[in-house]
Design an enzyme around this catalytic site. Structure first.
Site, mmCIF file in Angstrom:
data_model
loop_
_atom_site.group_PDB
_atom_site.id
_atom_site.type_symbol
_atom_site.label_atom_id
_atom_site.label_comp_id
_atom_site.label_asym_id
_atom_site.label_seq_id
_atom_site.Cartn_x
_atom_site.Cartn_y
_atom_site.Cartn_z
ATOM 1 N N ASP A 91 30.617 6.668 49.832
ATOM 2 C CA ASP A 91 31.543 6.513 48.713
ATOM 3 C C ASP A 91 31.181 7.583 47.703
ATOM 4 O O ASP A 91 30.004 7.757 47.362
ATOM 5 C CB ASP A 91 31.395 5.123 48.089
ATOM 6 C CG ASP A 91 32.459 4.848 47.031
ATOM 7 O OD1 ASP A 91 32.499 5.586 46.026
ATOM 8 O OD2 ASP A 91 33.235 3.900 47.196
ATOM 9 N N THR A 117 38.621 7.727 50.060
ATOM 10 C CA THR A 117 39.811 6.904 50.284
ATOM 11 C C THR A 117 40.572 7.323 51.526
ATOM 12 O O THR A 117 41.151 6.477 52.224
ATOM 13 C CB THR A 117 40.737 6.973 49.055
ATOM 14 O OG1 THR A 117 40.037 6.467 47.914
ATOM 15 C CG2 THR A 117 41.999 6.153 49.261
ATOM 16 N N GLN A 128 35.058 18.279 23.979
ATOM 17 C CA GLN A 128 35.645 17.078 24.572
ATOM 18 C C GLN A 128 37.106 17.305 24.945
ATOM 19 O O GLN A 128 37.669 16.548 25.727
ATOM 20 C CB GLN A 128 35.521 15.900 23.600
ATOM 21 C CG GLN A 128 34.089 15.480 23.326
ATOM 22 C CD GLN A 128 33.981 14.353 22.319
ATOM 23 O OE1 GLN A 128 34.932 13.600 22.107
ATOM 24 N NE2 GLN A 128 32.828 14.231 21.679
ATOM 25 N N ASP A 138 36.764 10.769 43.214
ATOM 26 C CA ASP A 138 36.123 10.445 41.931
ATOM 27 C C ASP A 138 35.095 11.491 41.504
ATOM 28 O O ASP A 138 34.994 11.816 40.316
ATOM 29 C CB ASP A 138 35.456 9.068 42.001
ATOM 30 C CG ASP A 138 36.473 7.939 41.960
ATOM 31 O OD1 ASP A 138 37.665 8.218 41.690
ATOM 32 O OD2 ASP A 138 36.082 6.778 42.201
#
Length: 340
Positions: free
Chosen positions: A56, A12, A274, A89
């Protein structure tokens, strides 16, 4: 004057809005340089390597990780620090794998980027970029203060293999709840020296062999035997099993039998939670008591990103599954805390 090597992969930070579509598209490093006039004022000699084409970060893969590591190896002796501009990301995956590939690192490798493109009025890119450069150049008594792979975002420096992206809408995109922040930038940059790695006098060794035969089994109530079997039967050497709480699973006989059969076939199963905070504690509850006896491995407080990339690294170095199992439970780059 400090020599800093910048690796521009994309992300970005270097995007620009397409006038016709209204979407952000990647642009080359010249866009960043034009929006950072302060680069001409700093006492650094900057060298920039731009990936072609720009990547990306959703397309990140082991081939690109090896290429980044090779760039660092070739330039390691000629530069004081490295800054990698990278999409947020998958930044934690890249930071984690580089921490394993670059053994004995004695110079800072700082990954950074932004949530808004550098050309936007309210961008976080300028602050992130300038702070990353300052940390990459910071020395004390002739040695780099930071001697590891880190992520710099929103004025906080995190150990790369302890971080994860938790927010896509705030400038505060990353967290490291199981390990202290390494540095925080305000008027001054305050380093948490007790938490930083010290690789002084260690040999710098780069490892480029990676084996991505890693699977992921994320548990949920109502998971079917057929689905579990399909994951366990996949053509992988190791499986990261994301469990409940402190490493708990269901105790259904069919499930435990499947795990036992998989381990007997020579596959490694690594238990991570988790939960983002805390550690796996095999045997604390009845629901995890039998896992260790079955041969399930303890992932302690590793992040998902660290667990996956550590297995890729270990499998690339070791053909013996028992050796991989031994080292996955050991702290080798500051990625986990072993609970005695």
């Amino acid at each position: 004057m400090q020599n800093i090597f910048i690796i521009y992969t994309g992300g970005t930070i270097g995007m620009v809005k397409d006038a016709e579509t209204g979407t952000f598209v990647p642009f080359d490093f010249d866009l960043i340089a034009r929006n950072l006039p302060d680069l001409d004022r700093v006492d650094y000699k900057l060298t920039v390597h731009s990936f072609t084409p720009i990547i990306d970060s959703s397309n990140m893969n082991p081939r690109i990780w090896v290429e980044m590591a090779e760039i660092i190896r070739k330039n390691h002796d000629h530069y004081d620090g490295f800054v990698i501009l990278h999409g947020s990301d998958t930044m934690s995956f890249s930071a984690s794998i580089l921490s394993f590939m670059l053994e004995g690192l004695q110079k800072p490798v700082i990954l950074s980027g932004s949530q808004l493109p550098i050309g936007e009025i309210r961008t976080d890119a300028r602050e992130n970029m300038m702070t990353a450069l300052e940390i990459a150049s910071a020395k004390e008594n002739g040695k780099s203060i930071v001697q590891e792979v880190c992520i710099l975002f929103d004025n906080k420096l995190f150990r790369g293999n302890r971080s994860f992206k938790y927010n896509s809408a705030k400038f505060e995109a990353f967290r490291s709840p199981n390990y202290p922040v390494l540095a925080e930038a305000g008027i001054h940059i305050n380093y948490n020296r007790e938490s930083l790695l010290d690789n002084t006098d260690k040999a710098f060794i780069m490892h480029t062999e990676l084996d991505n035969r890693v699977g992921v089994l994320k548990l949920f109530p109502g998971i079917s035997p057929a689905f579990v079997q399909s994951i366990l039967d996949a053509d992988v050497r190791s499986i990261v099993m994301e469990t409940f709480g402190s490493g708990n699973t269901m105790t259904d006989e069919w499930f435990l039998d499947m795990l036992e059969d998989t381990v007997k076939k020579g596959k490694n199963i690594v238990d991570i939670s988790q939960c983002k905070v805390g550690s796996v504690e095999l045997g604390r509850y009845e629901t995890s008591q039998g896992l260790k006896a079955l041969g399930v491995l303890n992932g302690y407080d590793m992040t998902f990103e660290a667990a996956v990339t550590k297995l890729m690294y270990l499998q690339g170095q070791l053909s013996d599954q028992e050796a991989v199992a031994y080292w996955v439970e050991k702290n080798i780059r500051g990625e986990l805390t072993v609970n005695d």
